[in-house]
Design an enzyme around this catalytic site. Structure first.
Site, short mmCIF file in Angstrom:
data_model
loop_
_atom_site.label_atom_id
_atom_site.label_comp_id
_atom_site.label_asym_id
_atom_site.label_seq_id
_atom_site.Cartn_x
_atom_site.Cartn_y
_atom_site.Cartn_z
N HIS A 156 0.84 -1.20 0.00
CA HIS A 156 0.00 0.00 0.00
C HIS A 156 0.88 1.25 0.00
O HIS A 156 1.77 1.39 0.82
CB HIS A 156 -0.91 -0.02 1.23
CG HIS A 156 -1.92 1.09 1.27
ND1 HIS A 156 -3.14 1.01 0.64
CD2 HIS A 156 -1.89 2.30 1.86
CE1 HIS A 156 -3.82 2.13 0.85
NE2 HIS A 156 -3.07 2.94 1.59
N ASP B 62 0.91 5.47 -0.13
CA ASP B 62 0.13 6.69 0.12
C ASP B 62 0.76 7.90 -0.55
O ASP B 62 1.89 8.27 -0.23
CB ASP B 62 0.03 6.94 1.64
CG ASP B 62 -0.90 5.97 2.32
OD1 ASP B 62 -2.05 5.82 1.85
OD2 ASP B 62 -0.50 5.34 3.32
N PHE C 166 -1.35 11.66 7.86
CA PHE C 166 -0.19 11.25 8.65
C PHE C 166 -0.31 9.80 9.09
O PHE C 166 -1.42 9.33 9.35
CB PHE C 166 -0.06 12.13 9.90
CG PHE C 166 0.18 13.58 9.57
CD1 PHE C 166 1.46 14.06 9.35
CD2 PHE C 166 -0.90 14.45 9.43
CE1 PHE C 166 1.67 15.38 9.02
CE2 PHE C 166 -0.69 15.78 9.10
CZ PHE C 166 0.60 16.25 8.89
N GLY D 199 0.63 6.73 11.91
CA GLY D 199 0.78 6.67 13.35
C GLY D 199 -0.37 7.23 14.16
O GLY D 199 -0.21 7.56 15.33
N ASP E 86 -8.04 1.85 6.36
CA ASP E 86 -6.70 2.44 6.42
C ASP E 86 -6.64 3.43 7.58
O ASP E 86 -7.42 4.37 7.62
CB ASP E 86 -6.46 3.17 5.08
CG ASP E 86 -5.04 3.66 4.90
OD1 ASP E 86 -4.20 3.44 5.79
OD2 ASP E 86 -4.78 4.28 3.85
#
Ligand code: ZN
Length: 203
Positions: free
Chosen positions: A25, A27, A135, A137, A163
């Protein structure tokens, strides 16, 4: 890959390549649709060259229609854009399919599933964001669970992907709600043994 070490991108991509994970994946953030910038075509090509697994590319960019063909050319097998990011949702789906990739749409936490209703029959995948995009985390937002159930209640039979904030601690809840693709970043690359962690999430 957002949580990988970009100084060792090939090493970290190959680590995922030999794991039991099924997709890689990726981003992509433009600093406009989300308040962060990640990377573009050259980095995606480098990831493409380091794995034989399907590349699942998640575009967090405005006007995705301008770049769809280039993302497929760079190696995207699955290409997902945000319904909030374009005025021509149906056109984006066609562009992706005509380029030879599988088409997905993502929704932010504040966007209802009903926004996707006109497109569900044409989509291969819906990506439910379980954090505000931008972001890695972040903490998982449990509101995503009801969206997954709603998609299945509307008889969407493509892939339901989730996600944001996913770990071995909540993977079973997502699976039980009807999700069949889980994206994990920090949970994997932040673990002492990423390969074992991926197994744990899948189990
Ligand atoms: Zn993503």
């Amino acid at each position: 890959m957002l949580s990988a070490d970009f100084g060792h991108l090939e090493r970290d991509t190959k680590l995922i390549d030999r794991s039991v994970a099924q997709w890689v994946h990726v981003d992509v953030m433009d600093g406009v649709f989300v308040p962060n910038i990640s990377f573009g075509f050259p980095v995606i090509k480098a990831i493409r060259n380091a794995t034989t697994k399907p590349l699942d590319v998640h575009l967090m960019i405005v006007e995705p229609e301008k770049y769809i063909a280039r993302f497929v050319e760079a190696g995207a097998d699955w290409l997902t854009f945000h319904v909030e990011a374009t005025d021509d949702v149906a056109g984006c789906i066609s562009l992706i399919k005509n380029a030879g990739a599988k088409a997905g749409i993502s929704i932010k936490p504040a966007t209802p599933v009903s926004a996707l209703e006109p497109y569900l029959d044409d989509l291969d995948l819906v990506l439910v964001m379980s954090v505000e995009p931008g972001f890695g985390g972040q903490k998982f937002m449990p509101e995503a669970l009801s969206k997954i159930r709603e998609l299945r209640a509307r008889h969407f039979d493509g892939i339901v992907e989730v996600d944001g904030g996913i770990s071995a601690a909540n993977a079973h809840l997502l699976w039980e709600a009807g999700a069949d693709a889980l994206v994990a970043g920090n949970a994997v690359f932040g673990a002492p043994d990423p390969l074992a962690e991926i197994k744990k999430i899948l189990q």
